[in-house]
Design an enzyme around this catalytic site. Structure first.
Site, PDB file in Angstrom:
ATOM      1  CG  HIS A   1       1.329   2.536  12.704  1.00  0.00           C
ATOM      2  ND1 HIS A   1       0.139   2.181  13.023  1.00  0.00           N
ATOM      3  CD2 HIS A   1       1.686   2.198  11.515  1.00  0.00           C
ATOM      4  CE1 HIS A   1      -0.243   1.281  11.846  1.00  0.00           C
ATOM      5  NE2 HIS A   1       0.630   1.589  10.926  1.00  0.00           N
TER       6      HIS A   1
ATOM      7  CD  GLU B   1      -3.017  -1.363   5.808  1.00  0.00           C
ATOM      8  OE1 GLU B   1      -3.080  -2.519   6.786  1.00  0.00           O
ATOM      9  OE2 GLU B   1      -2.318  -0.417   6.188  1.00  0.00           O
ATOM     10  CD  GLU B   2      -0.924   2.151   7.867  1.00  0.00           C
ATOM     11  OE1 GLU B   2      -1.649   2.068   8.850  1.00  0.00           O
ATOM     12  OE2 GLU B   2       0.106   2.053   7.549  1.00  0.00           O
TER      13      GLU B   2
ATOM     14  CG  ASP C   1      -2.815   4.254   2.791  1.00  0.00           C
ATOM     15  OD1 ASP C   1      -2.265   3.103   2.267  1.00  0.00           O
ATOM     16  OD2 ASP C   1      -3.263   4.150   3.720  1.00  0.00           O
TER      17      ASP C   1
ATOM     18  CG  HIS D   1      -0.349  -0.092   2.682  1.00  0.00           C
ATOM     19  ND1 HIS D   1      -0.076   1.344   3.176  1.00  0.00           N
ATOM     20  CD2 HIS D   1       0.080  -1.010   3.327  1.00  0.00           C
ATOM     21  CE1 HIS D   1       0.453   1.009   4.399  1.00  0.00           C
ATOM     22  NE2 HIS D   1       0.500  -0.082   4.585  1.00  0.00           N
TER      23      HIS D   1
ATOM     24  CG  ASP E   1       3.201   0.474   7.644  1.00  0.00           C
ATOM     25  OD1 ASP E   1       2.807  -0.302   6.777  1.00  0.00           O
ATOM     26  OD2 ASP E   1       2.528   0.800   8.879  1.00  0.00           O
TER      27      ASP E   1
ATOM     28  CD  GLU F   1     -13.193  -0.458   6.459  1.00  0.00           C
ATOM     29  OE1 GLU F   1     -14.147   0.567   6.853  1.00  0.00           O
ATOM     30  OE2 GLU F   1     -12.119  -0.604   7.099  1.00  0.00           O
TER      31      GLU F   1
END
Length: 438
Positions: free
Chosen positions: A405, A140-141, A78, A76, A109, A145
């Site tokens: 994160h 994704e972050e 983002d 991903h 990430d 879903e």
């Protein structure tokens, strides 16, 4: 690798935060950059695909040679918000190289996942030994879903024999591992109201119900004095593999001297197989802006990590019901902005896992071991349901010290090289007679 490192720097310089309130232009810029990178690998088809209610996914493919399997590669583009800028030693969106490590938001990430795919694919100069499909999502972050619904509506687009999810990593640099379990996740926002408006704490304090005090009592009720969860129906689990040593975990987590760890059971049990509840945000007056007032409203963002076999919806209902029961003084409570994602538990492994084992042993000098992950990747369980015959393999260039994160996120560039090498070797190994059962 020099080309890959420069491309990672350019990609990580784009502040592609897909959270509400952040500029959408940067997220679309990251999608365009990802598309350009995939085009450079020799894939026969690359395009951006709209995802309803989200940012576009970037898709690429090359057909399988006759008799060969197809591999789907996931990542991903983002990233998480930068958070407290004062806590960063380097600017979060100015990737900075220090002693072989690249610092910046998203370098690990998960823009390292994009670059590891691109680097591995370039090895073959457009002559891929197996079929290739690539999907790189853009949200994704936050609310990941949404890609799950896209997969459910477009199964043939992503159908594959093996799926590589490059959004995890190794316990330590140079210690190869395959993630075989993921906890699920649920999150929600809780609001507590007690007064029509704020009141002078001298005139009304001591009798007027303080919404912030009520909120604090509710969130502290979630755990007992040992740090174990008090919500009924959320038992501790067991992870059968080996987890980190306590000394290693304390160092990696930065636990201060004299501060104890929380919870019961082994560290592997607590981190990978049990429930965890964390208050990840509060809407209350800041210390610098505090006034002498009883607060009428307070809000908290609550995140629940769920064992692989747990049900996210049942879990979040149990936590919300418990919070309602412990709310003091009859304060008004409301809950909203729900997010849920299921966990994942891998099978023992088949031909693709055996090929990956051989590839990682060549790249790292030793075979990989199985580990769990406390984090969640919403798409994985959907892929498992849609393609039950496919082997899902989770590995990547992150490591436990990468500070994903968190401020000062970093990527060890030697780890990126080894992972990209392992991925290229895996694609080659999967095309060999031993992997095909010939």
């Amino acid at each position: 690798m020099p080309q890959s490192v420069e491309e990672l720097k350019r990609l990580a310089a784009i502040p592609s935060v897909a959270f509400p309130g952040h500029p959408e232009e940067a997220v679309h810029a990251a999608a365009a950059a990802t598309e350009e990178l995939l085009r450079s690998t020799g894939l026969t088809r690359v395009q951006r695909i709209p995802v309803e209610g989200s940012f576009p996914a970037v898709y690429g493919e090359a057909p399988a040679p006759p008799g060969m399997p197809t591999v789907l590669l996931y990542a991903h583009y983002d990233v998480q918000p930068a958070g407290d800028l004062a806590a960063w030693r380097t600017p979060p969106f100015e990737p900075t190289l220090v002693d072989g490590k690249l610092y910046g938001r998203g370098v690990a990430d998960d823009k390292s996942g994009i670059i590891s795919h691109v680097t591995a694919l370039r090895v073959f100069q457009g002559r891929f030994p197996v079929g290739i499909k690539v999907i790189v999502e853009g949200q994704e972050e936050y609310a990941g879903e949404r890609l799950e619904a896209f997969v459910e509506r477009n199964p043939e687009l992503l159908r594959a024999d093996a799926i590589v999810v490059a959004d995890t990593g190794n316990p330590r640099v140079g210690d190869p591992a395959v993630t075989t379990s993921l906890r699920g996740m649920a999150a929600f926002t809780m609001e507590v109201r007690s007064l029509r408006e704020s009141l002078h704490s001298g005139s009304f304090g001591g009798a007027a119900p303080d919404a912030l005090a009520a909120l604090m009592r509710m969130v502290t009720a979630l755990h007992d004095d040992n740090g174990d969860i008090r919500v009924p129906g959320l038992p501790r689990g067991r992870f059968l593999g080996q987890g980190p040593a306590e000394e290693e975990f304390r160092r990696t987590a930065g636990v201060l001297d004299g501060v104890s760890l929380v919870g019961s059971g082994s560290l592997a049990d607590r981190l990978w197989a049990s429930y965890a509840i964390t208050v990840t945000g509060l809407d209350v007056p800041s210390v610098s802006g505090a006034i002498n007032a009883v607060q009428p409203v307070a809000r908290a963002r609550v995140t629940v990590r769920i064992p692989p076999a747990g049900d996210p919806k049942t879990t979040v209902n149990a936590v919300v019901d418990f919070l309602r029961q412990v709310a003091p003084w009859g304060v008004q409570t409301s809950f909203g902005d729900f997010t849920v994602g299921s966990g994942f538990q891998a099978d023992s492994g088949g031909k693709a896992r055996a090929a990956l084992n051989r590839a990682m042993e060549r790249a790292f000098g030793r075979p990989p071991r199985d580990v769990g992950a406390g984090g969640s990747i919403p798409l994985v369980n959907t892929l498992l349901k849609q393609f039950p015959a496919a082997e899902i393999l989770l590995f990547g260039a992150e490591d436990e010290d990468a500070a994903i994160h968190a401020p000062n996120e970093r990527l060890d560039l030697e780890e990126l090289r080894r992972i990209a090498t392992a991925e290229a070797l895996f694609l080659h190994e999967l095309s060999q007679p031993s992997a095909l059962g010939v």
